[in-house]
Design an enzyme around this catalytic site. Structure first.
Site, PDB file in Angstrom:
ATOM      1  N   LYS A  97       0.836  -1.203   0.000  1.00 40.58           N
ATOM      2  CA  LYS A  97       0.000   0.000   0.000  1.00 40.58           C
ATOM      3  C   LYS A  97       0.875   1.258   0.000  1.00 40.58           C
ATOM      4  CE  LYS A  97      -0.926   0.852   4.906  1.00 40.58           C
ATOM      5  NZ  LYS A  97      -1.028   2.318   4.985  1.00 40.58           N
ATOM      6  N   LYS A 105       7.697   1.064   0.236  1.00 42.32           N
ATOM      7  CA  LYS A 105       8.172   0.347  -0.954  1.00 42.32           C
ATOM      8  C   LYS A 105       9.357   1.038  -1.625  1.00 42.32           C
ATOM      9  CE  LYS A 105       4.290   0.843  -3.071  1.00 42.32           C
ATOM     10  NZ  LYS A 105       3.567   1.526  -1.996  1.00 42.32           N
ATOM     11  N   LYS A 142       2.560   8.408  -7.957  1.00 42.30           N
ATOM     12  CA  LYS A 142       3.293   9.336  -7.074  1.00 42.30           C
ATOM     13  C   LYS A 142       4.656   9.714  -7.679  1.00 42.30           C
ATOM     14  CE  LYS A 142       4.087   7.802  -2.800  1.00 42.30           C
ATOM     15  NZ  LYS A 142       4.540   7.689  -1.406  1.00 42.30           N
ATOM     16  N   ASP A 192      -2.418  -0.134  -3.876  1.00 39.83           N
ATOM     17  CA  ASP A 192      -3.695   0.301  -3.286  1.00 39.83           C
ATOM     18  C   ASP A 192      -4.886   0.063  -4.199  1.00 39.83           C
ATOM     19  OD1 ASP A 192      -1.711   1.535  -1.782  1.00 39.83           O
ATOM     20  OD2 ASP A 192      -3.105   3.075  -1.114  1.00 39.83           O
TER      21      ASP A 192
HETATM   22  P1  ADP Z   1       5.815   3.982  -0.523  1.00 39.77           P
HETATM   23  O1  ADP Z   1       6.790   3.941  -1.646  1.00 39.77           O
HETATM   24  O2  ADP Z   1       5.335   2.623  -0.129  1.00 39.77           O
HETATM   25  O3  ADP Z   1       4.664   4.925  -0.769  1.00 39.77           O
HETATM   26  P2  ADP Z   1       7.956   5.336   0.884  1.00 39.77           P
HETATM   27  O4  ADP Z   1       9.093   4.438   0.594  1.00 39.77           O
HETATM   28  O5  ADP Z   1       7.852   6.597   0.097  1.00 39.77           O
HETATM   29  O6  ADP Z   1       6.570   4.549   0.769  1.00 39.77           O
HETATM   30  O7  ADP Z   1       8.018   5.614   2.452  1.00 39.77           O
HETATM   31  C1  ADP Z   1       7.130   6.492   3.122  1.00 39.77           C
HETATM   32  C2  ADP Z   1       7.872   7.156   4.263  1.00 39.77           C
HETATM   33  O8  ADP Z   1       8.246   6.178   5.223  1.00 39.77           O
HETATM   34  C3  ADP Z   1       9.140   7.836   3.786  1.00 39.77           C
HETATM   35  O9  ADP Z   1       9.134   9.154   4.241  1.00 39.77           O
HETATM   36  C4  ADP Z   1      10.267   7.041   4.423  1.00 39.77           C
HETATM   37  O10 ADP Z   1      11.294   7.865   4.857  1.00 39.77           O
HETATM   38  C5  ADP Z   1       9.595   6.352   5.592  1.00 39.77           C
HETATM   39  N1  ADP Z   1      10.203   5.028   5.855  1.00 39.77           N
HETATM   40  C6  ADP Z   1      10.154   3.940   5.085  1.00 39.77           C
HETATM   41  N2  ADP Z   1      10.807   2.903   5.642  1.00 39.77           N
HETATM   42  C7  ADP Z   1      11.280   3.368   6.845  1.00 39.77           C
HETATM   43  C8  ADP Z   1      12.049   2.787   7.917  1.00 39.77           C
HETATM   44  N3  ADP Z   1      12.435   1.519   7.895  1.00 39.77           N
HETATM   45  N4  ADP Z   1      12.354   3.576   8.968  1.00 39.77           N
HETATM   46  C9  ADP Z   1      11.946   4.859   9.015  1.00 39.77           C
HETATM   47  N5  ADP Z   1      11.225   5.465   8.052  1.00 39.77           N
HETATM   48  C10 ADP Z   1      10.887   4.735   6.977  1.00 39.77           C
HETATM   49 MG    MG Z   2       6.683   4.836  -3.512  1.00 38.20          MG
END
Ligand code: ADP
Ligand code: MG
Length: 287
Positions: free
Chosen positions: A15, A20, A46, A132
């Site tokens: 999600k 990811k 995104k 999602d």
């Molecule tokens: P997605 O790609 O699934 O939408 P993101 O990789 O962009 O999600 O991550 C969303 C937020 O969560 C980011 O701001 C990232 O810094 C934070 N994040 C992801 N993994 C971790 C982790 N292991 N520890 C701390 N923050 C994390």
């Molecule tokens: Mg992403």
């Protein structure tokens, strides 16, 4: 699509906001130091999948379509990122105008048409896919064998587990119309809830899927993000960088043919597992 057997193709589903792109970018960065020629393909409207590898947002395939399309035009959206990693962003339509998965289908079509993996000498292709939306476009990477190994990202939070289950089932039902689809495992990206490892392991056991790794929540991720970099690039000595390197090594040494057909898990099963570890807490979610 026919693949050369020496290309490993992996898709990461989950999600929005689960982590990811952070995982994918750090995984790509770690793999690039392990003699792999990596391409990361962001499949999320995104369009920030490769930002940490490329020092910011890059032009997407859908944006590029305004100029028409040719092999030469397509090469302009294959961005050169950290340590020689090739980066592509499918992009998405303006919010409210058209199907969010359309860009994904088109991106993969061009990758195939222009023989991108072969021409760029790719040994590891990583698809970072939003899960999602129950939409055929997002199942595209697992159709026709584009991505042989599929990993699902979750945390130990109830809604995250529920969503992982939904994503898993929708990928499978969509992809089944085009051939078989199985899952290689779960990547646990921890939020810091109590007994998180046990909860994710137990749910994974019910689903019949292995947990590949538990990634701790770490401020190093945010610190690196503030610098516009992966942890691997900004803090290679940090314990969090070691975790991403471990994940890379585990995926590289895994057998691509060892995949699993998951069982769906119900909301009441998820609640029972969580209650077991947090007996004093109730939930606002109804079933
Ligand atoms: P997605 O790609 O699934 O939408 P993101 O990789 O962009 O999600 O991550 C969303 C937020 O969560 C980011 O701001 C990232 O810094 C934070 N994040 C992801 N993994 C971790 C982790 N292991 N520890 C701390 N923050 C994390
Ligand atoms: Mg992403």
């Amino acid at each position: 699509m026919k693949q050369k057997p020496d290309i490993r193709t992996v898709a990461i589903y989950g999600k929005g906001g689960i982590g990811k792109s952070t995982i994918a970018s750090n995984l790509s960065a770690a793999l690039s130091h392990m003699d792999e020629k990596v391409m990361q393909i962001g499949c999320d409207p995104k369009r920030d999948s490769v930002a940490l590898l490329c020092g910011g947002l890059k032009k997407t395939i859908l944006e590029c379509l305004d100029e028409g399309m040719s092999e030469e035009i397509f090469s302009k959206v294959i961005h050169s990122g950290y340590n020689g990693i090739y980066c592509i962003e499918s992009g998405g339509p303006k919010p409210g105008s058209g199907c969010a998965g359309r860009g994904v289908a088109q991106a993969l079509g061009f990758i195939e048409q222009y023989r991108v993996f072969e021409n760029y000498g790719i040994t590891f292709a990583l698809f970072d896919v939003l899960g999602d939306v129950v939409c055929g476009g997002f199942a595209q990477p697992v159709k026709d064998g584009f991505a042989k190994q599929v990993y699902l990202v979750t945390s130990g939070e109830i809604l995250s587990i529920l969503q992982m289950n939904n994503v898993c089932m929708s990928i499978i039902s969509i992809a089944e119309s085009y051939g078989s689809c199985t899952i290689s495992g779960i990547i646990s990206n921890m939020r810091g809830v109590p007994h998180e490892e046990e909860i994710v392991e137990e749910i994974a056991g019910i689903m019949g899927l292995p947990v590949i790794i538990h990634i701790p929540r770490s401020h190093t991720v945010q610190n690196a993000e503030r610098e516009g970099k992966t942890v691997i690039e900004a803090y290679p000595e940090d314990s969090q960088a070691k975790i991403y390197r471990d994940l890379a090594a585990k995926i590289l040494s895994s057998d691509p043919d060892e995949t699993f057909s998951p069982n769906p898990v119900s909301l009441s099963e998820i609640k029972n597992v969580i209650k077991k570890y947090m007996p004093s807490q109730g939930y606002a979610t109804h079933n």
